[in-house]
Motif scaffolding. Structure first.
Motif, PDB file in Angstrom:
ATOM      1  N   SER A 170     -10.465  -0.338   2.400  1.00  0.00           N
ATOM      2  CA  SER A 170     -10.631   1.082   2.065  1.00  0.00           C
ATOM      3  C   SER A 170      -9.294   1.804   2.077  1.00  0.00           C
ATOM      4  N   ALA A 171      -8.374   1.371   2.961  1.00  0.00           N
ATOM      5  CA  ALA A 171      -7.032   1.961   2.975  1.00  0.00           C
ATOM      6  C   ALA A 171      -6.305   1.651   1.671  1.00  0.00           C
ATOM      7  N   VAL A 172      -6.450   0.413   1.210  1.00  0.00           N
ATOM      8  CA  VAL A 172      -5.849   0.027  -0.074  1.00  0.00           C
ATOM      9  C   VAL A 172      -6.484   0.831  -1.207  1.00  0.00           C
ATOM     10  N   ALA A 173      -7.793   1.086  -1.096  1.00  0.00           N
ATOM     11  CA  ALA A 173      -8.488   1.864  -2.128  1.00  0.00           C
ATOM     12  C   ALA A 173      -7.917   3.274  -2.220  1.00  0.00           C
ATOM     13  N   VAL A 174      -7.623   3.876  -1.064  1.00  0.00           N
ATOM     14  CA  VAL A 174      -7.013   5.214  -1.061  1.00  0.00           C
ATOM     15  C   VAL A 174      -5.652   5.167  -1.747  1.00  0.00           C
ATOM     16  N   SER A 175      -4.851   4.166  -1.385  1.00  0.00           N
ATOM     17  CA  SER A 175      -3.522   4.033  -1.980  1.00  0.00           C
ATOM     18  C   SER A 175      -3.616   3.835  -3.490  1.00  0.00           C
ATOM     19  N   LEU A 176      -4.557   2.997  -3.917  1.00  0.00           N
ATOM     20  CA  LEU A 176      -4.727   2.734  -5.342  1.00  0.00           C
ATOM     21  C   LEU A 176      -5.235   3.969  -6.071  1.00  0.00           C
ATOM     22  N   GLY A 177      -6.176   4.687  -5.452  1.00  0.00           N
ATOM     23  CA  GLY A 177      -6.706   5.891  -6.078  1.00  0.00           C
ATOM     24  C   GLY A 177      -5.635   6.956  -6.260  1.00  0.00           C
ATOM     25  N   LEU A 182     -14.252   3.360  -6.011  1.00  0.00           N
ATOM     26  CA  LEU A 182     -13.211   2.521  -5.414  1.00  0.00           C
ATOM     27  C   LEU A 182     -13.375   2.441  -3.897  1.00  0.00           C
ATOM     28  N   ASP A 183     -13.618   3.575  -3.274  1.00  0.00           N
ATOM     29  CA  ASP A 183     -13.727   3.610  -1.813  1.00  0.00           C
ATOM     30  C   ASP A 183     -14.940   2.843  -1.320  1.00  0.00           C
ATOM     31  N   VAL A 184     -16.076   3.027  -1.995  1.00  0.00           N
ATOM     32  CA  VAL A 184     -17.312   2.360  -1.560  1.00  0.00           C
ATOM     33  C   VAL A 184     -17.255   0.862  -1.833  1.00  0.00           C
ATOM     34  N   VAL A 185     -16.810   0.483  -3.032  1.00  0.00           N
ATOM     35  CA  VAL A 185     -16.771  -0.942  -3.390  1.00  0.00           C
ATOM     36  C   VAL A 185     -15.759  -1.701  -2.562  1.00  0.00           C
ATOM     37  N   MET A 186     -14.575  -1.132  -2.377  1.00  0.00           N
ATOM     38  CA  MET A 186     -13.525  -1.818  -1.634  1.00  0.00           C
ATOM     39  C   MET A 186     -13.659  -1.642  -0.126  1.00  0.00           C
ATOM     40  N   GLY A 187     -14.411  -0.599   0.292  1.00  0.00           N
ATOM     41  CA  GLY A 187     -14.582  -0.369   1.721  1.00  0.00           C
ATOM     42  C   GLY A 187     -15.581  -1.291   2.350  1.00  0.00           C
ATOM     43  N   VAL A 238     -10.054  15.107  -4.258  1.00  0.00           N
ATOM     44  CA  VAL A 238     -11.233  15.609  -3.546  1.00  0.00           C
ATOM     45  C   VAL A 238     -12.075  14.444  -3.027  1.00  0.00           C
ATOM     46  N   ALA A 239     -12.316  13.449  -3.885  1.00  0.00           N
ATOM     47  CA  ALA A 239     -13.124  12.298  -3.471  1.00  0.00           C
ATOM     48  C   ALA A 239     -12.450  11.522  -2.346  1.00  0.00           C
ATOM     49  N   ALA A 240     -11.133  11.330  -2.441  1.00  0.00           N
ATOM     50  CA  ALA A 240     -10.411  10.615  -1.391  1.00  0.00           C
ATOM     51  C   ALA A 240     -10.484  11.387  -0.082  1.00  0.00           C
ATOM     52  N   SER A 241     -10.403  12.701  -0.162  1.00  0.00           N
ATOM     53  CA  SER A 241     -10.466  13.527   1.054  1.00  0.00           C
ATOM     54  C   SER A 241     -11.816  13.393   1.745  1.00  0.00           C
ATOM     55  N   ILE A 242     -12.878  13.349   0.958  1.00  0.00           N
ATOM     56  CA  ILE A 242     -14.230  13.297   1.537  1.00  0.00           C
ATOM     57  C   ILE A 242     -14.555  11.908   2.063  1.00  0.00           C
ATOM     58  N   TRP A 243     -14.491  10.904   1.180  1.00  0.00           N
ATOM     59  CA  TRP A 243     -14.963   9.569   1.556  1.00  0.00           C
ATOM     60  C   TRP A 243     -13.986   8.818   2.465  1.00  0.00           C
ATOM     61  N   SER A 244     -12.707   9.013   2.274  1.00  0.00           N
ATOM     62  CA  SER A 244     -11.729   8.218   3.021  1.00  0.00           C
ATOM     63  C   SER A 244     -11.158   8.923   4.235  1.00  0.00           C
ATOM     64  N   LEU A 245     -11.343  10.252   4.328  1.00  0.00           N
ATOM     65  CA  LEU A 245     -10.727  10.999   5.421  1.00  0.00           C
ATOM     66  C   LEU A 245     -11.748  11.777   6.256  1.00  0.00           C
ATOM     67  N   GLY A 255       0.807  -1.216   0.000  1.00  0.00           N
ATOM     68  CA  GLY A 255       0.000   0.000   0.000  1.00  0.00           C
ATOM     69  C   GLY A 255       0.839   1.264   0.000  1.00  0.00           C
ATOM     70  N   LEU A 256       1.981   1.223   0.702  1.00  0.00           N
ATOM     71  CA  LEU A 256       2.854   2.396   0.759  1.00  0.00           C
ATOM     72  C   LEU A 256       3.586   2.612  -0.562  1.00  0.00           C
ATOM     73  N   LEU A 257       3.867   1.527  -1.280  1.00  0.00           N
ATOM     74  CA  LEU A 257       4.660   1.628  -2.505  1.00  0.00           C
ATOM     75  C   LEU A 257       3.822   1.873  -3.756  1.00  0.00           C
ATOM     76  N   ILE A 258       2.539   1.502  -3.717  1.00  0.00           N
ATOM     77  CA  ILE A 258       1.693   1.638  -4.906  1.00  0.00           C
ATOM     78  C   ILE A 258       1.676   3.072  -5.446  1.00  0.00           C
ATOM     79  N   PRO A 259       1.493   4.104  -4.604  1.00  0.00           N
ATOM     80  CA  PRO A 259       1.498   5.473  -5.150  1.00  0.00           C
ATOM     81  C   PRO A 259       2.808   5.836  -5.851  1.00  0.00           C
ATOM     82  N   LEU A 260       3.938   5.395  -5.292  1.00  0.00           N
ATOM     83  CA  LEU A 260       5.230   5.675  -5.913  1.00  0.00           C
ATOM     84  C   LEU A 260       5.322   4.989  -7.277  1.00  0.00           C
ATOM     85  N   LEU A 261       4.826   3.773  -7.369  1.00  0.00           N
ATOM     86  CA  LEU A 261       4.847   3.056  -8.641  1.00  0.00           C
ATOM     87  C   LEU A 261       3.994   3.776  -9.681  1.00  0.00           C
ATOM     88  N   GLY A 262       2.884   4.379  -9.232  1.00  0.00           N
ATOM     89  CA  GLY A 262       2.057   5.152 -10.149  1.00  0.00           C
ATOM     90  C   GLY A 262       2.815   6.344 -10.722  1.00  0.00           C
TER      91      GLY A 262
END
Length: 260
Positions: free
Chosen positions: A147-154, A255-260, A47-54, A8-15
């Motif tokens: 949902s944490a993985v969804a944030v990382s993936l998003g 992503l957040d709703v389906v994976m959460g 924006v979506a990650a900030s609202i739904w995940s945070l 999860g920590l490395l996925i954003p860097l890979l993106g």
């Protein structure tokens, strides 16, 4: 959990690295249409990650407080905005497409100031990944590991165009493809660093988790409002950035709703 956390920590860097690799396959400068579409997309995801995940989990954690459950989210959000505003004012940096540096005066090179601008941008994204994984690890019911993985993936998905937006202008400015790719990739290195820092502090600041979630949201909103949206809406083809925003927002929401 440990393996999932590392991934999860490395996925954003890979993106970011994937997006930066576009410099090897694309010739010339990135078109204005494409750049505005990608900026809008990145804004929508953040924006979506900030609202739904945070923000929503931050308020749900204080549900027992009734109407006052919104206060930690409100305070944390404003602190996050204020923190990024302070960093933006103090750090010498230069945005892509401009020749006027911002922040404190310095004698840094243009490349160094461009890198600092990206670092300011990526820091809150790393914080967001770290805080949601910390929340999932602590057993907070409103934040699942999925949902944490969804944030990382998003964030990784929005980092793909972001990496391209960084590396392509570097190449157009005369840097080699390899150097442009390296600078673009390194711009994402601050994300896992920021995430790890938050994880290390989370165990000490667990009672402050609602504030930490909202703090990360505020920091991300600052980047969107201060940098991404103005760049995406200036000049021609701003309608493409609006379409990109809608696609990015819906994708992250799903992503957040389906994976959460």
């Amino acid at each position: 959990m440990t393996t999932t956390l590392i991934i999860g920590l490395l996925i954003p860097l890979l993106g970011t690295m994937l997006g930066s690799a576009f410099v090897f396959f694309m010739k010339g400068e990135m078109s204005d249409r494409l750049q505005k579409s990608l900026l809008g997309f990145a804004s929508g995801v953040m924006v979506a990650a900030s609202i739904w995940s945070l923000l929503i989990p931050a308020m749900e954690m204080g549900a027992d407080s009734g109407k006052w459950s919104v206060m930690p989210a409100a305070v944390g959000f404003l602190l996050g905005m204020g923190f990024l505003l302070l960093i933006d004012e103090l750090t010498p940096h230069l945005h892509i497409g401009t020749d006027k540096p911002e922040g404190m005066r310095s004698h840094l090179s243009k490349t160094a100031m461009l890198a600092l601008a990206v670092t300011i941008h990526n820091l809150p994204e790393g914080m967001a990944v770290g805080v949601v994984f910390a929340g999932a690890d602590s057993g907070i019911t409103s934040i699942s590991l999925a949902s944490a993985v969804a944030v990382s993936l998003g964030i990784a998905i929005q980092n793909v165009p972001e990496g391209a937006i960084i590396s392509m202008p570097m190449r157009a400015a005369g840097n080699s493809k390899r150097r442009s790719f390296l600078i673009g990739s390194l711009s994402g290195a601050v994300e896992p660093i920021g995430a790890i820092a938050v994880l290390l502090l989370a165990s000490l600041l667990m009672p402050m988790m609602p504030y930490m979630l909202a703090f990360a949201a505020g920091a991300m909103f600052y980047v969107v409002v201060e940098e991404l949206i103005p760049e995406a809406s200036s000049g021609q083809h701003s309608n493409l950035s609006t379409i990109g925003f809608a696609i990015g927002f819906v994708l992250m929401m799903v992503l957040d709703v389906v994976m959460g």
